[in-house]
Design a protein around this motif. Structure first.
Motif, PDB file in Angstrom:
ATOM      1  N   SER A  56      60.817  13.867  12.664  1.00  0.00           N
ATOM      2  CA  SER A  56      60.072  12.757  13.068  1.00  0.00           C
ATOM      3  C   SER A  56      58.700  13.140  12.789  1.00  0.00           C
ATOM      4  O   SER A  56      57.267  13.287  12.317  1.00  0.00           O
ATOM      5  CB  SER A  56      60.783  12.466  14.021  1.00  0.00           C
ATOM      6  N   VAL A  57      58.494  14.523  13.876  1.00  0.00           N
ATOM      7  CA  VAL A  57      57.218  15.342  13.709  1.00  0.00           C
ATOM      8  C   VAL A  57      57.287  15.972  11.982  1.00  0.00           C
ATOM      9  O   VAL A  57      56.118  15.727  11.820  1.00  0.00           O
ATOM     10  CB  VAL A  57      57.631  16.412  14.842  1.00  0.00           C
ATOM     11  N   ALA A  58      57.398  16.399  11.585  1.00  0.00           N
ATOM     12  CA  ALA A  58      57.279  16.889  10.450  1.00  0.00           C
ATOM     13  C   ALA A  58      57.061  15.681   9.462  1.00  0.00           C
ATOM     14  O   ALA A  58      56.433  16.092   8.629  1.00  0.00           O
ATOM     15  CB  ALA A  58      58.786  17.467   9.748  1.00  0.00           C
ATOM     16  N   ASN A  59      58.234  15.251   9.972  1.00  0.00           N
ATOM     17  CA  ASN A  59      57.325  13.194   8.175  1.00  0.00           C
ATOM     18  C   ASN A  59      56.041  12.789   8.563  1.00  0.00           C
ATOM     19  O   ASN A  59      55.169  13.037   7.609  1.00  0.00           O
ATOM     20  CB  ASN A  59      58.282  12.345   8.658  1.00  0.00           C
ATOM     21  N   GLN A  60      55.663  13.320   9.946  1.00  0.00           N
ATOM     22  CA  GLN A  60      54.196  12.715  10.105  1.00  0.00           C
ATOM     23  C   GLN A  60      53.268  14.054   9.282  1.00  0.00           C
ATOM     24  O   GLN A  60      52.051  13.526   9.459  1.00  0.00           O
ATOM     25  CB  GLN A  60      54.080  12.668  11.480  1.00  0.00           C
ATOM     26  N   SER A  61      53.883  15.076   9.487  1.00  0.00           N
ATOM     27  CA  SER A  61      53.212  15.999   9.136  1.00  0.00           C
ATOM     28  C   SER A  61      53.155  15.996   7.737  1.00  0.00           C
ATOM     29  O   SER A  61      51.601  16.193   6.981  1.00  0.00           O
ATOM     30  CB  SER A  61      53.579  17.624   9.364  1.00  0.00           C
ATOM     31  N   VAL A  62      54.028  15.451   7.115  1.00  0.00           N
ATOM     32  CA  VAL A  62      54.023  15.272   5.792  1.00  0.00           C
ATOM     33  C   VAL A  62      52.872  14.154   5.021  1.00  0.00           C
ATOM     34  O   VAL A  62      52.341  14.452   4.332  1.00  0.00           O
ATOM     35  CB  VAL A  62      55.685  14.260   4.701  1.00  0.00           C
ATOM     36  N   LEU A  63      52.417  13.022   6.119  1.00  0.00           N
ATOM     37  CA  LEU A  63      51.350  11.998   5.783  1.00  0.00           C
ATOM     38  C   LEU A  63      50.417  12.782   6.266  1.00  0.00           C
ATOM     39  O   LEU A  63      48.710  12.481   5.585  1.00  0.00           O
ATOM     40  CB  LEU A  63      51.922  10.666   7.044  1.00  0.00           C
ATOM     41  N   GLN A  64      50.217  13.603   7.347  1.00  0.00           N
ATOM     42  CA  GLN A  64      48.833  14.263   7.026  1.00  0.00           C
ATOM     43  C   GLN A  64      48.253  15.359   5.839  1.00  0.00           C
ATOM     44  O   GLN A  64      47.215  15.513   5.996  1.00  0.00           O
ATOM     45  CB  GLN A  64      49.198  15.021   8.526  1.00  0.00           C
ATOM     46  N   ASP A  65      49.452  15.086   5.812  1.00  0.00           N
ATOM     47  CA  ASP A  65      48.825  16.451   4.298  1.00  0.00           C
ATOM     48  C   ASP A  65      48.572  16.048   2.946  1.00  0.00           C
ATOM     49  O   ASP A  65      47.247  16.746   2.528  1.00  0.00           O
ATOM     50  CB  ASP A  65      50.253  17.344   3.923  1.00  0.00           C
ATOM     51  N   LEU A  66      48.774  14.984   2.767  1.00  0.00           N
ATOM     52  CA  LEU A  66      48.437  13.619   1.895  1.00  0.00           C
ATOM     53  C   LEU A  66      47.285  12.997   2.367  1.00  0.00           C
ATOM     54  O   LEU A  66      46.490  12.940   1.323  1.00  0.00           O
ATOM     55  CB  LEU A  66      50.058  13.113   1.710  1.00  0.00           C
ATOM     56  N   THR A  67      47.616  12.885   3.507  1.00  0.00           N
ATOM     57  CA  THR A  67      45.618  12.530   4.128  1.00  0.00           C
ATOM     58  C   THR A  67      44.479  13.598   3.495  1.00  0.00           C
ATOM     59  O   THR A  67      43.778  13.025   3.754  1.00  0.00           O
ATOM     60  CB  THR A  67      45.412  12.105   5.472  1.00  0.00           C
ATOM     61  N   ASP A  68      45.060  14.438   4.217  1.00  0.00           N
ATOM     62  CA  ASP A  68      43.885  15.844   3.807  1.00  0.00           C
ATOM     63  C   ASP A  68      43.740  15.807   2.415  1.00  0.00           C
ATOM     64  O   ASP A  68      42.778  16.262   1.957  1.00  0.00           O
ATOM     65  CB  ASP A  68      44.266  17.371   4.501  1.00  0.00           C
ATOM     66  N   LEU A  69      44.923  15.633   1.377  1.00  0.00           N
ATOM     67  CA  LEU A  69      45.196  16.009   0.026  1.00  0.00           C
ATOM     68  C   LEU A  69      43.919  14.778  -0.356  1.00  0.00           C
ATOM     69  O   LEU A  69      42.974  15.417  -1.730  1.00  0.00           O
ATOM     70  CB  LEU A  69      45.864  15.508  -0.703  1.00  0.00           C
TER      71      LEU A  69
END
Length: 509
Positions: A56-69
């Protein structure tokens, strides 16, 4: 009264074993359920903490990575700053790792895997159709195109929507896993509590049964044992397990044997009392009957000595002297026998006595004999009184006997030391009277025979030192009557030390 034994009583083992078996089975089931519950709860917690929550934490990190992109693409589009491209490349490098963690966990969950794949597809469309082309194109405000920007916003909203569905399902899975772990833990606790209550009931029932069948007969047997000490006619009931009944039967047989032995003992005691009385009468009568002729013989000897004083030959004088000596020896023997008989059988009348003058008087009584042989008497009696409960004449006779022996067995021109001291201990104060001579001593092999009736040391017989062999026996008997003891240390040729110990009087005299 003895109760008849019932047929085939159970043993203690047969009484206790079923209860122990039930308790062991219950403990085994309790341990099994506890272990199983702990294992299941641990597995659920491990799945939650080591699998679901990291995914679940990794899934939130995916969104954070896309947001940073998305932020890096926007910064490049607005300013053309090369730093924005570096941020973009770093976020793009992190994204695959986080996606891999999410997809590995979702591989066993079809629904979750579908949402994760939709989220990945939306992210790839945004990257392929907008982000990658935009960062390859020149940056800066002059390159901004509204149509391209709006297309990028639309694609990123699809990414957000797909992530929101995935996050919602992850949250649902987390709540379900937490609830499952909590339910398993509560179920384990409830099962253990129920089994513990059941075990308490089983233990209580077994305890009541054991009390009825084992403990109460043992308690009753213990009470009978105490009762027998006061009432010899009491007997144990033959009740309880086989071993308890066997002990009760053996106890009853022992009590019967003791009753018979008590009757025999009483009979023997009566016979011994009669024999003691007869012995005392015999000693008294024989002593009286012997004293009268001895007195007569002594008188005739004195008459002969006076009548033929100047006419007797040396041979006749030796015969007369030997007769006198043997009459005196017999008289001393009779006196010692009477004294020993009185010491052994008389009722001792105790009074408060100061040992200092009593010992000093004994020293005075032997001083003339000692000075005649050049023997010095040394006294260390102290000034403070030493009070004991004693029969004054008898205790004085004991001191006189010890001092007389010390002088008699000392060498001419020798030395006899007398001391009186008090020793303190946890049991109370003890008066210690010590008499030390430097005389002929006693052979080591004969020390253990000291105090026997008529025993005399071999070196005393060899040196023709007069005595009856009753003096030390009289001392021991008198001191025993006073609750004390006599200790003798001796070495042949170096002398003897006799120590008399008596309890000091406590309280008012």
């Amino acid at each position: 009264m003895v109760v008849a034994e019932s047929a085939s009583p159970r043993t203690v083992a047969r009484t206790v074993t079923p209860a122990l078996h039930r308790l062991a089975v219950l403990l085994g089931v309790l341990a099994l359920i506890a272990i199983l519950g702990v294992v299941l709860s641990t597995r659920a917690v491990d799945d939650l903490t080591e699998g679901l929550q990291p995914a679940s934490v990794a899934n939130q990190s995916v969104l954070q990575d896309l947001t940073d992109l998305e932020s890096a693409v926007g910064a490049w589009a607005r300013s053309g700053d090369p730093g924005a491209l570096d941020d973009y490349q770093q976020a793009l490098a992190r994204l695959p790792g986080h996606q891999q963690v999410v997809e590995q966990y979702a591989a066993d969950d079809a629904r979750l895997l579908g949402l994760v794949q939709q989220q990945r597809a939306a992210a790839e469309r945004w990257l392929d159709d907008y982000a990658q082309p935009r960062v390859r194109a020149p940056g800066g405000a002059e390159t901004f195109r509204m149509a391209r920007y709006r297309n990028g916003q639309r694609l990123f909203e699809q990414v957000r929507a797909a992530h929101q569905e995935t996050s919602g399902l992850f949250g649902s899975r987390v709540r379900e896993a937490s609830a499952d772990a909590t339910w398993r833990l509560r179920a384990t606790i409830a099962s253990v509590a129920v089994l513990t209550l059941l075990g308490w009931l089983v233990v209580g029932r077994s305890r009541r049964r054991l009390l009825a069948e084992v403990s109460r007969p043992l308690v009753a047997l213990e009470a009978v044992v105490h009762q027998m000490a006061k009432d010899p006619s009491a007997r144990a009931r033959l009740d309880g397990p086989r071993e308890v009944r066997s002990v009760a039967l053996a106890l009853n047989e022992l009590a019967d044997a003791q009753s018979r032995a008590r009757a025999v003992e009483q009979k023997v005691t009566e016979e011994l009392r009669v024999l003691d009385t007869a012995r005392d009468d015999f000693v008294s009568n024989v002593s009286h009957e012997l004293r009268t002729p001895l007195t007569t013989i002594h008188g005739y000897l004195e008459m002969v000595a006076e009548e033929f004083e100047d006419t007797m030959t040396p041979r006749h004088e030796r015969i007369l002297e030997a007769s006198r000596r043997n009459v005196a020896r017999l008289k001393t023997l009779i006196d010692d026998l009477l004294t020993l008989s009185k010491a052994e059988n008389r009722t001792t009348t105790l009074e408060s006595v100061d040992l200092v003058p009593l010992v000093r008087d004994a020293v005075t009584d032997v001083s003339i004999t000692a000075s005649g042989r050049g023997i010095s008497l040394e006294q260390d009696l102290g000034a403070a009184p030493v009070m004991v409960l004693a029969d004054r004449p008898m205790l004085g006779r004991a001191f006189l006997n010890v001092l007389s022996n010390a002088v008699k067995f000392s060498l001419d021109q020798g030395r006899v030391s007398v001391s009186l001291s008090v020793e303190e201990s946890d049991d109370g104060a003890t008066a210690v009277v010590a008499v030390r001579d430097r005389g002929i001593g006693i052979p080591a092999a004969e020390l253990e025979r000291l105090g026997s009736r008529f025993f005399r040391a071999s070196n005393a017989v060899t040196n023709e030192i007069a005595g009856t062999g009753l003096g030390l026996r009289i001392v021991q008997t008198i001191v025993d009557k006073h609750g004390g003891d006599v200790r003798i240390d001796s070495e042949e040729g170096r002398g003897t030390r006799v120590v008399l110990r008596l309890p000091v009087q406590t309280g008012p005299s």
